[in-house]
Motif scaffolding. Structure first.
Motif, mmCIF file in Angstrom:
data_model
loop_
_atom_site.group_PDB
_atom_site.id
_atom_site.type_symbol
_atom_site.label_atom_id
_atom_site.label_comp_id
_atom_site.label_asym_id
_atom_site.label_seq_id
_atom_site.Cartn_x
_atom_site.Cartn_y
_atom_site.Cartn_z
ATOM 1 N N CYS A 81 0.831 -1.300 -0.107
ATOM 2 C CA CYS A 81 -0.003 0.017 0.043
ATOM 3 C C CYS A 81 0.771 1.295 0.025
ATOM 4 O O CYS A 81 2.172 1.265 0.343
ATOM 5 N N GLU A 82 0.357 2.393 -0.306
ATOM 6 C CA GLU A 82 1.038 3.668 -0.233
ATOM 7 C C GLU A 82 1.444 3.934 1.092
ATOM 8 O O GLU A 82 0.548 3.478 2.016
ATOM 9 N N PRO A 83 2.370 4.602 1.388
ATOM 10 C CA PRO A 83 3.352 5.187 0.326
ATOM 11 C C PRO A 83 4.391 4.473 -0.128
ATOM 12 O O PRO A 83 5.276 4.886 -0.897
ATOM 13 N N VAL A 84 4.296 3.349 0.203
ATOM 14 C CA VAL A 84 5.591 2.564 -0.336
ATOM 15 C C VAL A 84 5.198 1.969 -1.786
ATOM 16 O O VAL A 84 4.134 1.266 -1.845
ATOM 17 N N ASP A 85 6.209 2.047 -2.623
ATOM 18 C CA ASP A 85 5.922 1.230 -4.082
ATOM 19 C C ASP A 85 6.808 0.559 -4.514
ATOM 20 O O ASP A 85 7.104 0.133 -5.518
ATOM 21 N N CYS A 86 8.043 0.329 -3.344
ATOM 22 C CA CYS A 86 9.230 -0.499 -3.931
ATOM 23 C C CYS A 86 9.263 -1.648 -2.941
ATOM 24 O O CYS A 86 9.194 -1.436 -1.878
ATOM 25 N N ASP A 87 9.394 -2.537 -3.516
ATOM 26 C CA ASP A 87 9.443 -3.917 -2.593
ATOM 27 C C ASP A 87 10.492 -3.985 -1.724
ATOM 28 O O ASP A 87 11.643 -3.469 -2.013
ATOM 29 N N VAL A 88 10.447 -4.940 -0.610
ATOM 30 C CA VAL A 88 11.670 -4.953 0.318
ATOM 31 C C VAL A 88 12.351 -6.126 -0.109
ATOM 32 O O VAL A 88 11.878 -7.065 -0.376
ATOM 33 N N LYS A 89 13.664 -6.201 0.092
ATOM 34 C CA LYS A 89 14.290 -7.537 -0.312
ATOM 35 C C LYS A 89 14.063 -8.468 0.782
ATOM 36 O O LYS A 89 14.048 -8.157 1.777
ATOM 37 N N VAL A 90 13.918 -9.635 0.314
ATOM 38 C CA VAL A 90 13.818 -10.877 1.122
ATOM 39 C C VAL A 90 14.793 -11.819 0.972
ATOM 40 O O VAL A 90 15.723 -11.839 0.267
ATOM 41 N N TYR A 91 15.214 -12.593 2.113
ATOM 42 C CA TYR A 91 16.468 -13.450 2.361
ATOM 43 C C TYR A 91 16.135 -14.862 2.366
ATOM 44 O O TYR A 91 14.864 -14.955 3.328
ATOM 45 N N LYS A 92 16.392 -15.842 1.866
ATOM 46 C CA LYS A 92 16.157 -17.022 2.091
ATOM 47 C C LYS A 92 16.434 -17.369 3.742
ATOM 48 O O LYS A 92 17.581 -16.940 4.286
ATOM 49 N N THR A 93 15.631 -18.324 4.436
ATOM 50 C CA THR A 93 16.294 -18.763 5.662
ATOM 51 C C THR A 93 16.275 -20.422 5.560
ATOM 52 O O THR A 93 15.483 -20.929 4.992
ATOM 53 N N ARG A 94 16.979 -20.867 6.553
ATOM 54 C CA ARG A 94 16.943 -22.183 6.935
ATOM 55 C C ARG A 94 17.061 -22.336 8.385
ATOM 56 O O ARG A 94 17.798 -21.866 9.110
ATOM 57 N N GLN A 95 16.842 -23.757 8.800
ATOM 58 C CA GLN A 95 17.135 -24.063 10.202
ATOM 59 C C GLN A 95 18.045 -25.139 10.457
ATOM 60 O O GLN A 95 17.517 -26.029 9.613
ATOM 61 N N VAL A 96 19.042 -25.196 10.931
ATOM 62 C CA VAL A 96 19.871 -26.289 11.198
ATOM 63 C C VAL A 96 19.815 -26.354 12.767
ATOM 64 O O VAL A 96 20.178 -25.377 13.411
ATOM 65 N N ASP A 97 19.376 -27.644 12.904
ATOM 66 C CA ASP A 97 19.084 -27.967 14.446
ATOM 67 C C ASP A 97 18.206 -26.706 14.956
ATOM 68 O O ASP A 97 17.112 -26.588 14.150
ATOM 69 N N ASP A 98 18.542 -25.930 15.977
ATOM 70 C CA ASP A 98 17.572 -25.188 16.261
ATOM 71 C C ASP A 98 18.145 -23.541 15.975
ATOM 72 O O ASP A 98 17.440 -22.846 16.447
ATOM 73 N N ARG A 99 19.090 -23.720 15.027
ATOM 74 C CA ARG A 99 19.564 -22.481 14.612
ATOM 75 C C ARG A 99 19.021 -21.650 13.370
ATOM 76 O O ARG A 99 18.720 -22.584 12.291
ATOM 77 N N ILE A 100 18.638 -20.570 13.317
ATOM 78 C CA ILE A 100 18.138 -19.948 12.025
ATOM 79 C C ILE A 100 19.270 -19.471 11.430
ATOM 80 O O ILE A 100 20.204 -18.691 12.021
ATOM 81 N N GLU A 101 19.431 -19.833 10.016
ATOM 82 C CA GLU A 101 20.549 -19.104 9.082
ATOM 83 C C GLU A 101 19.784 -18.452 7.937
ATOM 84 O O GLU A 101 18.676 -18.824 7.641
ATOM 85 N N VAL A 102 20.512 -17.458 7.783
ATOM 86 C CA VAL A 102 19.778 -16.391 6.488
ATOM 87 C C VAL A 102 20.978 -16.459 5.455
ATOM 88 O O VAL A 102 22.174 -16.323 5.780
ATOM 89 N N LEU A 103 20.382 -16.489 4.413
ATOM 90 C CA LEU A 103 21.489 -16.515 3.183
ATOM 91 C C LEU A 103 21.375 -14.913 2.786
ATOM 92 O O LEU A 103 20.343 -14.254 2.483
ATOM 93 N N LEU A 104 22.541 -14.389 3.111
ATOM 94 C CA LEU A 104 22.935 -13.016 2.740
ATOM 95 C C LEU A 104 23.802 -12.630 1.443
ATOM 96 O O LEU A 104 24.848 -13.192 1.329
ATOM 97 N N SER A 105 22.965 -12.013 0.462
ATOM 98 C CA SER A 105 23.793 -11.680 -0.579
ATOM 99 C C SER A 105 23.679 -10.300 -1.285
ATOM 100 O O SER A 105 22.323 -9.824 -1.024
ATOM 101 N N GLU A 106 24.476 -9.617 -1.938
ATOM 102 C CA GLU A 106 24.058 -8.426 -2.525
ATOM 103 C C GLU A 106 22.927 -8.262 -3.470
ATOM 104 O O GLU A 106 22.623 -9.135 -4.130
#
Ligand code: FES
Length: 106
Positions: A81-106
């Motif tokens: 909805c307004e006023p935002v018209d540009c999507d926000v970047k999403v990052y992939k996530t995964r869980q290893v055991d109880d640990r949350i990991e995020v794939l960060l790339s430019e």
């Protein structure tokens, strides 16, 4: 810790159901959300201005920016909805055991 771009950020139990948390990893500002037991990640900075989405409100899979009320779907990053018209970047996530990991790339 980083492995092929995957960064361990926190434990699954650190985030409450329906909650969100901010993290800084290098140059990245990351928001993690827990929606129905699943973890999602986006850039934490609103695409409209200098506000952190984790200072706003999370309702199911929609986060509302605290500054002007722009909304994003945290699963897709889509600006809803307004006023935002540009999507926000999403990052992939995964869980290893109880640990949350995020794939960060430019
Ligand atoms: S800074 Fe987020 S809607 Fe304006």
């Amino acid at each position: 810790m980083s492995e092929n771009g995957w960064h361990a950020i926190c434990q699954n139990t650190d985030i409450d159901e329906g909650g969100m948390l901010p993290f800084e990893v290098g140059n990245f500002q990351v928001a993690l959300y827990k929606v129905n037991g699943e973890i999602f990640a986006t850039d934490n900075v609103c695409t409209h201005g200098m506000a952190l989405l984790t200072d706003g409100f999370l309702d199911d899979d929609v986060v509302e920016c605290p500054l002007h009320g722009g909304m994003f779907n945290v699963k897709t990053g889509k600006a809803l909805c307004e006023p935002v018209d540009c999507d926000v970047k999403v990052y992939k996530t995964r869980q290893v055991d109880d640990r949350i990991e995020v794939l960060l790339s430019e």
